[in-house]
Motif scaffolding. Structure first.
Motif, PDB file in Angstrom:
ATOM      1  N   ASP A 197     -12.010   6.879   4.008  1.00 57.97           N
ATOM      2  CA  ASP A 197     -13.365   6.991   3.650  1.00 57.97           C
ATOM      3  C   ASP A 197     -12.677   6.623   2.138  1.00 57.97           C
ATOM      4  N   LEU A 198     -11.934   6.668   1.672  1.00 55.10           N
ATOM      5  CA  LEU A 198     -11.308   6.478   0.662  1.00 55.10           C
ATOM      6  C   LEU A 198     -12.108   6.022  -0.328  1.00 55.10           C
ATOM      7  N   GLN A 199     -11.921   4.069   0.391  1.00 53.12           N
ATOM      8  CA  GLN A 199     -12.307   3.359  -1.128  1.00 53.12           C
ATOM      9  C   GLN A 199     -13.503   3.307  -0.700  1.00 53.12           C
ATOM     10  N   TYR A 200     -14.722   3.867  -0.881  1.00 53.12           N
ATOM     11  CA  TYR A 200     -15.688   3.908  -0.828  1.00 53.12           C
ATOM     12  C   TYR A 200     -16.194   4.787  -2.291  1.00 53.12           C
ATOM     13  N   CYS A 201     -15.318   5.481  -2.481  1.00 55.55           N
ATOM     14  CA  CYS A 201     -15.152   6.651  -2.821  1.00 55.55           C
ATOM     15  C   CYS A 201     -15.075   6.577  -4.662  1.00 55.55           C
ATOM     16  N   PHE A 202     -13.837   4.955  -4.869  1.00 51.33           N
ATOM     17  CA  PHE A 202     -14.036   4.728  -5.700  1.00 51.33           C
ATOM     18  C   PHE A 202     -15.120   2.845  -5.978  1.00 51.33           C
ATOM     19  N   ARG A 203     -16.059   3.521  -6.576  1.00 47.06           N
ATOM     20  CA  ARG A 203     -16.909   2.618  -6.738  1.00 47.06           C
ATOM     21  C   ARG A 203     -16.892   1.800  -6.749  1.00 47.06           C
ATOM     22  N   GLU A 204     -16.202   1.488  -8.234  1.00 51.18           N
ATOM     23  CA  GLU A 204     -15.692  -1.070  -8.407  1.00 51.18           C
ATOM     24  C   GLU A 204     -14.805  -1.338  -8.171  1.00 51.18           C
ATOM     25  N   PHE A 205     -14.390  -0.539  -6.601  1.00 50.64           N
ATOM     26  CA  PHE A 205     -13.777  -1.067  -5.162  1.00 50.64           C
ATOM     27  C   PHE A 205     -15.358  -1.907  -4.588  1.00 50.64           C
ATOM     28  N   ALA A 206     -16.085  -1.563  -5.061  1.00 49.79           N
ATOM     29  CA  ALA A 206     -16.524  -2.444  -3.834  1.00 49.79           C
ATOM     30  C   ALA A 206     -17.006  -3.520  -3.775  1.00 49.79           C
ATOM     31  N   PRO A 207     -17.703  -3.930  -5.041  1.00 46.13           N
ATOM     32  CA  PRO A 207     -17.717  -5.738  -4.831  1.00 46.13           C
ATOM     33  C   PRO A 207     -16.423  -6.985  -4.177  1.00 46.13           C
ATOM     34  N   TYR A 208     -15.158  -5.741  -3.987  1.00 49.39           N
ATOM     35  CA  TYR A 208     -14.160  -6.425  -3.634  1.00 49.39           C
ATOM     36  C   TYR A 208     -13.864  -6.305  -2.021  1.00 49.39           C
ATOM     37  N   LEU A 209     -14.461  -5.491  -1.624  1.00 49.15           N
ATOM     38  CA  LEU A 209     -13.818  -4.561  -0.293  1.00 49.15           C
ATOM     39  C   LEU A 209     -14.498  -5.329   1.039  1.00 49.15           C
ATOM     40  N   SER A 210     -15.393  -6.652   0.875  1.00 47.34           N
ATOM     41  CA  SER A 210     -15.405  -7.197   2.090  1.00 47.34           C
ATOM     42  C   SER A 210     -14.385  -8.715   2.048  1.00 47.34           C
ATOM     43  N   ASP A 211     -14.067  -8.535   1.163  1.00 49.82           N
ATOM     44  CA  ASP A 211     -13.530 -10.212   0.711  1.00 49.82           C
ATOM     45  C   ASP A 211     -11.517 -10.327   1.585  1.00 49.82           C
ATOM     46  N   CYS A 212     -11.155  -8.856   1.776  1.00 52.04           N
ATOM     47  CA  CYS A 212      -9.614  -8.942   1.889  1.00 52.04           C
ATOM     48  C   CYS A 212      -9.757  -9.280   3.055  1.00 52.04           C
ATOM     49  N   ARG A 213      -8.177 -10.106   3.083  1.00 47.75           N
ATOM     50  CA  ARG A 213      -8.012 -10.724   4.451  1.00 47.75           C
ATOM     51  C   ARG A 213      -8.305  -9.974   5.659  1.00 47.75           C
ATOM     52  N   PHE A 214      -7.262  -8.381   5.609  1.00 46.07           N
ATOM     53  CA  PHE A 214      -7.503  -7.729   6.871  1.00 46.07           C
ATOM     54  C   PHE A 214      -8.285  -6.670   7.255  1.00 46.07           C
ATOM     55  N   THR A 215      -8.888  -6.675   7.834  1.00 42.60           N
ATOM     56  CA  THR A 215      -9.663  -5.521   8.943  1.00 42.60           C
ATOM     57  C   THR A 215      -8.534  -4.296   8.425  1.00 42.60           C
ATOM     58  N   GLY A 216      -8.936  -3.409   7.880  1.00 42.69           N
ATOM     59  CA  GLY A 216      -8.182  -1.848   8.248  1.00 42.69           C
ATOM     60  C   GLY A 216      -7.403  -1.659   6.503  1.00 42.69           C
ATOM     61  N   CYS A 217      -7.548  -2.558   5.559  1.00 38.81           N
ATOM     62  CA  CYS A 217      -7.036  -2.640   4.493  1.00 38.81           C
ATOM     63  C   CYS A 217      -6.874  -1.734   3.717  1.00 38.81           C
ATOM     64  N   SER A 218      -5.571  -0.755   3.327  1.00 42.15           N
ATOM     65  CA  SER A 218      -4.642  -0.002   2.836  1.00 42.15           C
ATOM     66  C   SER A 218      -5.173  -0.399   1.347  1.00 42.15           C
ATOM     67  N   HIS A 219      -5.691  -1.178   0.484  1.00 40.04           N
ATOM     68  CA  HIS A 219      -5.952  -1.694  -0.931  1.00 40.04           C
ATOM     69  C   HIS A 219      -4.375  -0.738  -1.683  1.00 40.04           C
ATOM     70  N   THR A 220      -3.407  -0.818  -1.481  1.00 42.27           N
ATOM     71  CA  THR A 220      -2.601  -0.330  -1.836  1.00 42.27           C
ATOM     72  C   THR A 220      -1.313  -1.497  -1.436  1.00 42.27           C
ATOM     73  N   VAL A 221      -0.817  -2.448  -0.704  1.00 45.96           N
ATOM     74  CA  VAL A 221       0.085  -3.063  -0.720  1.00 45.96           C
ATOM     75  C   VAL A 221      -0.208  -4.212  -0.084  1.00 45.96           C
ATOM     76  N   GLU A 222      -0.522  -4.741   0.550  1.00 44.55           N
ATOM     77  CA  GLU A 222      -1.491  -6.136   1.319  1.00 44.55           C
ATOM     78  C   GLU A 222      -1.615  -7.561   0.950  1.00 44.55           C
ATOM     79  N   LYS A 223      -0.145  -8.509   0.958  1.00 47.13           N
ATOM     80  CA  LYS A 223      -1.267  -9.964   0.813  1.00 47.13           C
ATOM     81  C   LYS A 223      -2.429  -9.935   1.355  1.00 47.13           C
TER      82      LYS A 223
END
Length: 294
Positions: free
Chosen positions: A232-258
């Motif tokens: 749930d944490l990714q949804y608690c940083f509002r500036e992440f919202a425009p980019y969440l659906s564009d990550c290459r992998f489902t379940g991306c932690s947004h910490t180290v992933e290519k």
């Protein structure tokens, strides 16, 4: 039954304000202990009165939100107070308050104090860039608090932040009739002494609003209350919202992933580095949470 608004809780007594602004001293029914719930400040409740005008809290009406530290319910606004210095701003603490607010559905704003001692521009820039409303409150003249007052009008608000940042001092400027206690920063410890001993909502009649001055916090307190799961944490940083659906992998932690769109936005300067550092620290905390702890 009489419906009212719980404005103070102390020593097993609950003080409930009626629609006509009469306050009744109440005890709570024993059934709450059996259900392992308690009335908290901000609750809308139903009470019964005895012949002496003493009350019993019989029902807690549904809450739209609640937080555990401080124990408050039905908040519209969380005003996070940070000083520019003395004590220095703790970005992790600010960001955890902001994340908790987002998680609970409470609108957060940031109030910056002590700008007479150091420039507030960097902290103001970071949080405006992240999409939050930011006010430098101690530079305002006493008669020029219009913007903040309009922000509070008609709302139930809590003021919080690390001890010693000037919450009570600001509230005293906003509403001198409150006469809240303040204390100086301990030079030895670098932090203020707690000056607020219980949670209480104060009604500001001119604004038709309620404000709570809450006890000071520490990082240790924050780590123990109001858990946010890593999913749930990714949804608690509002500036992440425009980019969440564009990550290459489902379940991306947004910490180290290519292929992480959030990390790409970070590299491009669209997300503040300090905000992402707080996110990573909170994510690591969340990874340590065991199922039984919930």
């Amino acid at each position: 039954m009489l419906e009212g608004f719980l404005v103070k809780a102390i020593g097993g007594f609950y003080y409930v304000e009626s629609s006509s602004h009469v306050i009744y001293e109440c005890r709570a029914r024993g059934v709450f202990r059996k259900k392992e719930v308690s009335p908290v400040v901000g609750d809308h409740v139903e009470i019964e009165l005895d012949a002496q005008g003493k009350g019993t809290v019989c029902t807690i009406l549904p809450r739209k939100n609640s937080i555990l530290r401080p124990p408050l319910a039905n908040l519209d606004l969380l005003c996070i107070v940070s000083s520019v210095c003395d004590p220095q701003p703790n970005f992790f603490v600010i960001d955890k308050f902001l994340a908790m607010s987002e998680h609970k559905g409470i609108e957060p704003v940031l109030l910056i104090t002590k700008s007479d001692l150091q420039s507030p521009e960097e902290i103001r820039r970071i949080y405006r860039h992240a999409g939050f409303r930011v006010f430098v409150v101690n530079t305002m003249e006493d008669g020029d608090l219009t913007e903040v007052k309009e922000l509070l009008r008609g709302k139930v608000c809590a003021f919080t932040g690390n001890t010693g940042v000037g919450k009570s001092s600001f509230l005293n400027r906003l509403a001198p009739q409150l006469a809240l206690k303040t204390a100086n920063i301990s030079q030895k410890l670098g932090r203020g002494r707690h000056t607020t001993r219980h949670v209480e909502l104060f009604r500001l009649e001119e604004l038709d609003c309620y404000v709570a001055d809450t006890p000071g916090f520490s990082t240790m307190d924050l780590a123990r209350y109001d858990v946010i799961l890593k999913e749930d944490l990714q949804y608690c940083f509002r500036e992440f919202a425009p980019y969440l659906s564009d990550c290459r992998f489902t379940g991306c932690s947004h910490t180290v992933e290519k292929g992480c769109a959030v990390l790409k936005a970070l590299d491009e300067g669209k997300i503040e580095p300090s905000r992402h550092e707080s996110y990573k620290a909170l994510y690591e905390e969340a990874k340590q949470i065991k199922e039984w702890e919930l």
